[in-house]
Write a protein that holds these residues in place. Structure first.
Motif, PDB file in Angstrom:
ATOM      1  N   MET A   1       0.847  -1.193   0.000  1.00  0.00           N
ATOM      2  CA  MET A   1       0.000   0.000   0.000  1.00  0.00           C
ATOM      3  C   MET A   1       0.879   1.239   0.000  1.00  0.00           C
ATOM      4  N   LEU A   2       0.508   2.247  -0.784  1.00  0.00           N
ATOM      5  CA  LEU A   2       1.295   3.464  -0.945  1.00  0.00           C
ATOM      6  C   LEU A   2       0.654   4.585  -0.148  1.00  0.00           C
ATOM      7  N   TRP A   3       1.436   5.220   0.691  1.00  0.00           N
ATOM      8  CA  TRP A   3       0.926   6.297   1.525  1.00  0.00           C
ATOM      9  C   TRP A   3       1.601   7.609   1.148  1.00  0.00           C
ATOM     10  N   LYS A   4       0.809   8.678   1.086  1.00  0.00           N
ATOM     11  CA  LYS A   4       1.381  10.005   0.941  1.00  0.00           C
ATOM     12  C   LYS A   4       2.019  10.403   2.264  1.00  0.00           C
ATOM     13  N   VAL A   5       3.090  11.202   2.169  1.00  0.00           N
ATOM     14  CA  VAL A   5       3.758  11.672   3.372  1.00  0.00           C
ATOM     15  C   VAL A   5       3.117  12.971   3.820  1.00  0.00           C
ATOM     16  N   ARG A   6       2.652  12.990   5.048  1.00  0.00           N
ATOM     17  CA  ARG A   6       2.087  14.204   5.605  1.00  0.00           C
ATOM     18  C   ARG A   6       3.211  15.194   5.882  1.00  0.00           C
ATOM     19  N   MET A   7       3.066  16.434   5.402  1.00  0.00           N
ATOM     20  CA  MET A   7       4.105  17.445   5.549  1.00  0.00           C
ATOM     21  C   MET A   7       4.055  18.058   6.947  1.00  0.00           C
ATOM     22  N   LEU A   8       4.679  17.396   7.894  1.00  0.00           N
ATOM     23  CA  LEU A   8       4.644  17.853   9.272  1.00  0.00           C
ATOM     24  C   LEU A   8       5.528  19.079   9.456  1.00  0.00           C
ATOM     25  N   PRO A   9       5.098  20.057  10.250  1.00  0.00           N
ATOM     26  CA  PRO A   9       5.942  21.220  10.509  1.00  0.00           C
ATOM     27  C   PRO A   9       7.168  20.881  11.339  1.00  0.00           C
ATOM     28  N   ASP A  10       7.083  19.831  12.165  1.00  0.00           N
ATOM     29  CA  ASP A  10       8.204  19.416  12.999  1.00  0.00           C
ATOM     30  C   ASP A  10       9.164  18.595  12.152  1.00  0.00           C
ATOM     31  N   THR A  11      10.326  19.174  11.865  1.00  0.00           N
ATOM     32  CA  THR A  11      11.290  18.480  11.009  1.00  0.00           C
ATOM     33  C   THR A  11      12.504  18.029  11.811  1.00  0.00           C
ATOM     34  N   SER A  12      12.278  17.653  13.085  1.00  0.00           N
ATOM     35  CA  SER A  12      13.379  17.126  13.879  1.00  0.00           C
ATOM     36  C   SER A  12      13.643  15.670  13.551  1.00  0.00           C
ATOM     37  N   ARG A 105       6.171   3.460   1.036  1.00  0.00           N
ATOM     38  CA  ARG A 105       5.646   2.120   0.842  1.00  0.00           C
ATOM     39  C   ARG A 105       6.697   1.117   1.284  1.00  0.00           C
ATOM     40  N   ASP A 106       6.281   0.167   2.105  1.00  0.00           N
ATOM     41  CA  ASP A 106       7.162  -0.930   2.518  1.00  0.00           C
ATOM     42  C   ASP A 106       8.488  -0.436   3.096  1.00  0.00           C
ATOM     43  N   GLY A 107       8.428   0.591   3.914  1.00  0.00           N
ATOM     44  CA  GLY A 107       9.631   1.091   4.562  1.00  0.00           C
ATOM     45  C   GLY A 107      10.537   1.915   3.672  1.00  0.00           C
ATOM     46  N   LYS A 108      10.041   2.314   2.498  1.00  0.00           N
ATOM     47  CA  LYS A 108      10.820   3.115   1.557  1.00  0.00           C
ATOM     48  C   LYS A 108      10.107   4.434   1.290  1.00  0.00           C
ATOM     49  N   MET A 109      10.878   5.494   1.090  1.00  0.00           N
ATOM     50  CA  MET A 109      10.316   6.769   0.656  1.00  0.00           C
ATOM     51  C   MET A 109      10.726   7.004  -0.793  1.00  0.00           C
ATOM     52  N   PHE A 110       9.721   7.340  -1.616  1.00  0.00           N
ATOM     53  CA  PHE A 110       9.919   7.527  -3.045  1.00  0.00           C
ATOM     54  C   PHE A 110       9.840   9.013  -3.407  1.00  0.00           C
ATOM     55  N   GLY A 111      10.548   9.396  -4.459  1.00  0.00           N
ATOM     56  CA  GLY A 111      10.506  10.755  -4.976  1.00  0.00           C
ATOM     57  C   GLY A 111      11.851  11.120  -5.567  1.00  0.00           C
ATOM     58  N   ARG A 112      11.839  12.083  -6.482  1.00  0.00           N
ATOM     59  CA  ARG A 112      13.113  12.495  -7.083  1.00  0.00           C
ATOM     60  C   ARG A 112      14.023  13.109  -6.020  1.00  0.00           C
ATOM     61  N   GLY A 113      15.232  12.592  -5.965  1.00  0.00           N
ATOM     62  CA  GLY A 113      16.202  13.034  -4.972  1.00  0.00           C
ATOM     63  C   GLY A 113      16.160  12.258  -3.676  1.00  0.00           C
ATOM     64  N   ALA A 114      15.189  11.343  -3.523  1.00  0.00           N
ATOM     65  CA  ALA A 114      15.099  10.579  -2.278  1.00  0.00           C
ATOM     66  C   ALA A 114      16.405   9.855  -1.976  1.00  0.00           C
ATOM     67  N   PHE A 115      17.022   9.304  -3.002  1.00  0.00           N
ATOM     68  CA  PHE A 115      18.282   8.570  -2.858  1.00  0.00           C
ATOM     69  C   PHE A 115      19.476   9.455  -3.170  1.00  0.00           C
ATOM     70  N   ASP A 116      19.388  10.185  -4.249  1.00  0.00           N
ATOM     71  CA  ASP A 116      20.512  10.979  -4.762  1.00  0.00           C
ATOM     72  C   ASP A 116      20.136  12.462  -4.832  1.00  0.00           C
ATOM     73  N   MET A 117      20.436  13.272  -3.779  1.00  0.00           N
ATOM     74  CA  MET A 117      20.883  12.788  -2.494  1.00  0.00           C
ATOM     75  C   MET A 117      20.302  13.638  -1.372  1.00  0.00           C
ATOM     76  N   LYS A 118      18.997  13.930  -1.499  1.00  0.00           N
ATOM     77  CA  LYS A 118      18.357  14.720  -0.454  1.00  0.00           C
ATOM     78  C   LYS A 118      18.296  13.962   0.867  1.00  0.00           C
ATOM     79  N   SER A 119      18.372  12.634   0.805  1.00  0.00           N
ATOM     80  CA  SER A 119      18.489  11.848   2.030  1.00  0.00           C
ATOM     81  C   SER A 119      19.774  12.196   2.766  1.00  0.00           C
TER      82      SER A 119
END
Length: 390
Positions: A1-12, A105-119
């Motif tokens: 199942m694919l979940w959207k990420v809620r944009m929380l104001p707390d970015t700690s 989804r399944d413990g992974k976050m998807f999106g451009r830059g998720a891996f290279d390299m905003k993580s």
């Protein structure tokens, strides 16, 4: 199942911060005409770091291509550490789904830059904030959030004009493995000269494309010799390939020129000068044995390979904290692609590369393993506190 990420104001939390970063378009305009560049994401990172007490410097020698240097000043007498990561991404076209809408989804976050390299950016920001939250360390903590790594690395070059450190960590993705070397590259252009003539007058024409065929065969033979030559213990051997070929005007004309662009991937001990001598020897031999073979060789962008000292203090410190967090010593590896480690190393800053697990760099689907993101932030936090306290 694919979940959207809620944009929380707390970015700690590093995953929440990463989601905010993915949602900001930062496509490199050198790669994609009209790309928005790093302005908006640099604004966001600068504000985030400033509110956490960092001294933020904005560098923007080229308008619209800013880099940030954020510093948590030490009390003095300790070692300074730079964490380096790039803000830009490759293009969004062809991405499956919305590349700017982070999804889990399944413990992974998807999106451009998720891996290279905003993580890597998220992990180093969180780690620096955590390591300095309880008070100043002895040494400075320096975050370099740079522009343009995906093209010419102008951001890190601009940073190094004004800032340095006793050591550095580049947080490019490395699958939680310690990367101590990577290849360099050298781009060259070979123009084979022919003679234009009507297709019905072979006695007047020299076919530059046919002559270029001799060079392409010789280039393949050079690649085979490289593969059979001495190998670096981590990187193996250098490689060479033809990247682009251009020539000819229309079917009824002998082509006056044919241009071949090639890339030579280099290992320690090789550089643009050694590659130029190597190519010149190949071309001079062809000029001696192939009738009417004439050429011009020109050098393009070149970057040196990188190799760290495995006994450097920063390597030992990060390895110690990675071993504690992972429960075993991390794998030591090399990488085939080039990174800004080479620029830091050339500036005299001992460094290594360490980052998250995931996949899909530059691909139609890109993702990061969220557990690895938390682990990298944990390892970097311990490394910063340890290294900068001495």
């Amino acid at each position: 199942m694919l979940w959207k990420v809620r944009m929380l104001p707390d970015t700690s939390d590093p995953a929440a911060l990463l989601a905010r970063l993915i949602a900001i378009d930062s496509v490199n305009p050198e790669l994609v005409p009209g790309g928005v560049g790093e302005t908006v994401i640099a604004d966001f990172c600068g504000e985030w770091l400033a509110t956490r007490g960092f001294e933020v410097h904005r560098l923007e020698k080229r308008a619209g291509r800013p880099s940030l240097v954020a510093i948590a000043r030490g009390t003095g007498g300790g070692r300074s550490l730079m964490l380096n990561g790039h803000l830009d991404t490759v293009g969004l076209a062809g991405y499956e789904g919305d590349p700017l809408e982070p999804r889990i989804r399944d413990g992974k976050m998807f999106g451009r830059g998720a891996f290279d390299m905003k993580s890597g950016i998220a992990a180093m920001m969180i780690a620096a904030a955590r390591a300095t939250a309880q008070g100043r360390l002895r040494g400075d903590v320096v975050l370099a959030c740079v522009a343009d790594e995906e093209h010419g690395s102008l951001g890190t070059e601009e940073v190094l004009d004004s800032f340095s450190a006793d050591a550095a960590i580049v947080t490019e993705p490395s699958h939680l493995e310690v990367t101590l070397a990577h290849k360099g590259f050298a781009w060259f252009e070979v123009e084979i000269e022919g003679r234009a003539a009507h297709g019905s007058r072979p006695e007047l024409g020299v076919d530059a494309i046919v002559k270029a065929g001799h060079f392409l065969v010789a280039l393949e033979e050079l690649g085979q010799r490289l593969a059979q030559g001495p190998a670096h213990p981590l990187l193996g051997t250098g490689t060479v390939h033809a990247s682009v070929i251009q020539g000819g005007e229309e079917p009824s004309t002998y082509p006056a020129r044919c241009r071949v662009t090639l890339e030579r991937r280099t290992v320690p001990g090789e550089n643009a000068d050694t590659v130029e001598r190597e190519l010149t020897a190949v071309l001079d031999h062809l000029a001696a044995v192939v009738p009417d073979f004439r050429y011009r060789l020109s050098r393009g962008l070149c970057r040196r390979p990188f190799e760290a000292d495995p006994q450097a203090a920063i390597v030992c410190t990060l390895t110690r904290h990675a071993t504690r967090a992972l429960g075993h010593p991390p794998v030591v590896r090399a990488e085939s692609f080039w990174t800004d480690c080479a620029l830091l190393d050339r500036a005299g800053i001992p460094c290594l590369l360490f980052g998250v697990d995931g996949g899909g760099a530059h691909a139609a689907t890109e993702w990061v393993d969220i557990a690895s993101l938390h682990r990298v932030a944990e390892i970097l936090t311990g490394t910063i506190a340890d290294f900068c306290s001495c």
